[in-house]
Every structure is written in C-alpha cells, then in structure tokens.
Design an enzyme around this catalytic site. Structure first.
Site, mmCIF file in Angstrom:
data_model
loop_
_atom_site.group_PDB
_atom_site.id
_atom_site.type_symbol
_atom_site.label_atom_id
_atom_site.label_comp_id
_atom_site.label_asym_id
_atom_site.label_seq_id
_atom_site.Cartn_x
_atom_site.Cartn_y
_atom_site.Cartn_z
ATOM 1 C CB SER A 19 7.522 -23.923 -5.592
ATOM 2 O OG SER A 19 6.625 -23.538 -6.589
ATOM 3 C CB SER B 130 5.852 -10.130 -5.826
ATOM 4 O OG SER B 130 7.115 -9.464 -5.718
ATOM 5 C CG ASN B 131 6.488 -16.861 -3.610
ATOM 6 O OD1 ASN B 131 6.997 -16.393 -2.123
ATOM 7 N ND2 ASN B 131 5.146 -17.681 -3.980
ATOM 8 C CG HIS C 244 -9.448 2.422 -4.664
ATOM 9 N ND1 HIS C 244 -10.967 1.747 -4.386
ATOM 10 C CD2 HIS C 244 -9.953 2.641 -3.440
ATOM 11 C CE1 HIS C 244 -11.746 1.649 -3.537
ATOM 12 N NE2 HIS C 244 -10.922 2.235 -2.910
ATOM 13 C CG ASP D 192 -15.357 -0.617 -5.441
ATOM 14 O OD1 ASP D 192 -14.494 0.280 -5.952
ATOM 15 O OD2 ASP D 192 -16.134 -1.036 -6.332
#
Length: 557
Positions: free
Chosen positions: A387, A478-479, A530, A534
């Site tokens: 896939s 996460s699709n 963060h 960066d």
C-alpha cells in the site's frame, strides 16, 4: 548469612512495583530459581524468582502494596538468624513501625476496639482461600471492565484457568487466577469496572468463611445506582417554596418546583400529568415519563395550523398566493454511554502530550505520480499487496536514519537519540485508537512491512494485541488518506518527538516543464516537539521523505 531481597527494575521505565502475590510465606525454604512473588510493573505482571537460598525470614511488603525500585521487600537467610540489623536504613516500613506503635499507644481508649478489629481483618493467614485482584494488564491501565466471567460461584477452577475476560484501555485480555479450588466469590458483575488491584474474586476451599478477606481487602465497586441522589435532588426541590409560574390553568396543581419548571420548558400542561408522590403531588419522574395524549397533540397541531392560516390570510394581498405549512412537532433525544477504558487513556495521554510538549507543525506536498507507477509494478511481483502507507513507512524509516533528532525522546534532564527505528502505526478501532509498532523498520523490505501492518490491523480489530505489540515506538505515523482527508495535524504520541500525519492523494493541477498538467499530490504534516526538534531539522526530514517517495526506486536500495 542473611541477605536482603530488593524490588528489581523489571522494565526500562519502571520506578516502583506492586506485590500482586507472594508465593512463599515466612518460614518457607527457598531455593535459587524458586518463584518468590508476582510483581505488577508499569508494563505487565511478571514473575520474580529468588537468587538466594535459605529460609524466608521476613516479608516487608503486603500483597497489593507498592514500593519503589531497590526498596527492601524480603530477607532470606538461615533459620533463626537475626536479620533486623539489615533492615536499618534499608526498609522504610521498618522505620515507620515504631512511630505507628507510639501513635497506637497514644490513641484514646474508645478507638482500641476499632484497631483490634482492623488487626483481625488483616490477619488472614489461616483462611484457606486467596483473593484474585484486578491485574495490571497494560502500561497505562488504571481500571478494567469485566467483559465476561468464564465461571460462576461454586465452580471448581484450576490454577491455569482463565477466570474472566477483561476490557482494558488497549484490548480484551484474559485474567488467570493462578489459584486452585472453588470459586467462592465474584465481586464485580459483568459490564462493571474495577480499579487495578481491587478484589474481583476469591478462590479457596468450599465452605471457607471469606468475610475477613473482604473486610481487609480494597473496596469493591460500591453504589449500584444514583436513585438516592435523585431522591435527594427531588426532596431539595420540593422543600423550596412553590411558584405559580406555569400556565393560568395549572397553577393550582400540586407539583414540585423542579417538576413545574420541567413542565414549562417542555410545554406540558400539569393538568394532564398524573402525580405519583404523596397526595398526588407531581415530581420530576412524572414529567420525565409523561407522554402527551393523541388528543392534546392533535389540538396543539390544529391551533398552530389555524395561527399559520390566519397569518397567511392577513398577508395574502401583499404576499401573493397563500402557502400552508404542515405542522412539525419534534422531540429532543440523546443517548449517553459510559467512557471506555481505551477512550479514558486516549484522553489522558493526548491531553498530557498536547499541554506538556510544545508542538509545531510543518507541511509539504509530495508528487506521487512516480510512487503510483512504482507501486503498480511492485505489486505485480510482490507476494503481498503493498500500500501507499507501506511506502510512507519505509521512506520515514530511511529518513530517520539520516535525521536522528527526529528519532529522539525528551527525558526531562536529557535527550535520548534512538539508534534503532521502531515506527508506530496508528490503527483505528471501534473504541478508539491503538498504535502497534513495526520494529527495526529501516532493515525490512516493503513486503515484510506490509505483512506486519496488515497483521497488526487484524489483531487490533479482534482485540488480540499484546503489550509487546504497542510498546517501544520511536516515531509514529497517522494516515487518514483512505478517508479522503486533504490535510490534518496529529498530536505527538509521547515519548516520541514527532508524528507524521498523512493525508489522501488528490488529483490537482500542477506545473511541470512550464505547463499546467494533471498531477497526484499527497500532503504530509510533521508534528514536532520543539524541546528536541527545531524547525530546520523538521523541514530537512520532510524533504528527505519527499525525495524518497518522488523517486521510489531509492526505497529499494
């Protein structure tokens, strides 16, 4: 010579352990390799074997109690040996023993019977039965729901029998009692929840008095309904002065202020309601259970229709043709369901992640024309269908090796740069979301990744995933592309530093060689912590993923 036994560190994140069960008692002979106790860690319930030989002289932690790693939990030595010097400075429980005794001595005389009663309840050594507690079945579990009992009270059970199926925040798992005998007590009904370490059952000899075990154990689920609370609310409402704020024709009807207000909000005439309280007084439940009669509904509809018709006639000269609208009577409805264990943990962990990790987001658009052509050719020879998600996993795995800062974890006073690549794949299930992990994804072929992801998806939907399947990710994907999503952002799956949100492939106009032509574009958005990553690092990582997917032959090298 006597030796202390300390709480071991059984996982990389363990800070304390709970003694689920002692398999030896004071005075028993212990050999090296004997099962000493079962310990609940932050990951699972594990067996703790002894590395010493001798007699068990001292047990410092009761079943169900938690102690930090390296705390003294027992002492093993020669029979009759003086072990007390070993406890000085090593056992917090021993240190607190004397103040507790002093406090007991200073207590008022009338409290003494209570203390003696408590001591009797705790002394359960002569009872030929053992309590079964709700085990810790996952690293984030705080309570479990009994999905099904496989035995009933009075049944004979063996040590390896599965007593019940328990819904955790991750999956439905079996609970093994590790006790042999008769099932004497079930403390939690099917469908009810119990906290970790609560008593859920008792197994022992038939006819054993189990009341001392129940009195000395942790509380079982208490209130079965909130009828008392409703009654209290109703009583409070009835105690308030009655108001004649309803319609003029029902002001003399006996009703509580709460019932009167509800009737006014719902447009119910109190004359039509039959009261069930004292002297026919109308209360809250009467309003909730009231159904308007067919006559009343018809009259109300006719009145509304007449009003609409009158208004229509009045403005007919100006508005043109008369329009008659049929009356519509709606009813407000809703359904409330208890929050599942999985949804509770999702809410807790994602809230902690969003409000503790400073998120920032970077999005790129990827030309998927070449990837679509390559996938078609690969599936002609691949033993399993590959896939687009599998290609994204492989591309991310390769990119993470080039950008180690993305593959890191924030640990408070230090940053861990993971040299291995374990990619978590978010899988949607009916109750929420699970994240099984493809381990060492950088070294696996596309067909191998595809097979593992499909197997994880099946196990997740069947609730067969185990803790080892979802622990240890270093990066998450996460699709939502299969749902036609154009673009979205995801919340970081702690302790990972980043998560990649993958949208669908969209057919859009693109510019190639100076001309506008149809193209297939997929947007991906990186959510980054963060504290460890960066903006420039995140952009460089996404550009590497982009180049790998736009030239997919590089994924095979």
């Amino acid at each position: 010579m006597a030796e202390v036994v300390k709480m071991p560190k059984m996982s990389d994140t363990m800070t304390e352990g709970v003694i689920a069960k002692w398999h030896k008692k004071v005075g028993d002979k212990v050999k090296s390799g004997d099962l000493l106790a079962e310990v609940e860690t932050d990951k699972a319930t594990m067996d703790f074997e002894s590395y010493q030989e001798g007699t068990l002289l001292y047990i410092g932690v009761e079943e169900g109690s938690a102690v930090p790693v390296d705390a003294v939990i027992a002492v093993i030595g020669d029979e009759g040996e003086d072990y007390k010097p070993l406890l000085e400075g090593g056992d917090a429980a021993a240190k607190e023993e004397k103040p507790a005794e002093d406090k007991k001595a200073d207590a008022p005389k009338e409290e003494k019977p209570k203390e003696e009663k408590a001591e009797e309840a705790v002394d359960t050594s002569n009872i030929k039965a053992a309590v079964i507690r709700m085990p810790l079945l996952s690293d984030t579990m705080t309570e479990g729901t009994i999905n099904k009992w496989n035995f009933k009270v009075g049944d004979k059970v063996k040590a390896d029998d599965s007593l019940a199926d328990v819904d955790t925040d991750k999956a439905t798992m079996e609970v093994v009692g590790y006790e042999e005998g008769t099932l004497l007590y079930i403390g939690v009904e099917e469908g009810a929840a119990a906290k970790v370490n609560d008593i859920i059952a008792i197994v022992g000899e038939e006819g054993t008095d189990i009341q001392p075990l129940l009195k000395g154990g942790s509380g079982a689920p208490a209130a079965k309904s909130d009828d008392k609370g409703e009654a209290k609310e109703e009583k409070s409402a009835e105690a308030a002065p009655e108001k004649s704020e309803s319609t003029s024709d029902d002001s003399r009807v006996k009703a509580s202020p709460l019932a009167r207000k509800m009737a006014k909000d719902k447009g119910i005439n109190l004359n039509e309601v039959k009261g069930t309280a004292e002297n026919g007084r109308i209360v809250k439940k009467d309003i909730e259970g009231f159904t308007p009669s067919t006559k009343e509904v018809t009259q109300k509809a006719a009145a509304e229709e007449a009003a609409i018709s009158a208004n229509a006639k009045e403005g007919a000269a100006k508005a043109g043709p008369t329009i008659t609208l049929a009356p519509f009577i709606g009813e407000e409805k809703y359904t409330e369901k208890p929050v599942t264990q999985m949804r509770k943990v999702i809410a807790k962990r994602l809230s902690e992640s969003l409000f503790t990790a400073p998120h920032f987001f970077v999005t790129v658009s990827i030309d998927m024309d070449s990837a679509m052509e390559a996938r078609t050719k690969m599936n002609e020879v691949s033993p399993i269908k590959i896939s687009f998600n599998d290609m994204v996993v492989k591309a991310c795995a390769a990119a993470l090796k080039q950008h180690p800062a993305i593959n890191s974890s924030w640990l408070g006073d230090k940053i861990r740069f993971n040299e291995h690549v374990n990619i978590g794949i978010a899988v949607a299930v009916d109750e929420g979301l699970l994240v099984p992990v493809v381990r060492f994804a950088d070294g696996k072929s596309l067909s191998r990744i595809s097979a593992e992801v499909k197997e994880f998806a099946k196990k997740a939907k069947d609730k067969k995933l185990q803790p080892s399947d979802w622990e240890g990710s270093t990066f998450t994907i996460s699709n939502l592309g299969m749902f036609g999503v154009d673009e979205f952002t995801a919340i970081i799956n702690s302790p990972d530093s980043c998560i990649l949100a993958v949208a669908g492939i969209q057919q859009v106009p693109v510019v190639k060689n100076g001309a506008v032509v149809p193209g297939n574009v997929m947007k991906v958005t990186l959510s980054a912590d963060h504290r460890t990553v960066d903006g420039a690092t995140a952009a460089a990582f996404l550009n590497t993923v982009k180049s790998l997917l736009e030239e997919p032959v590089r994924l095979l090298i």
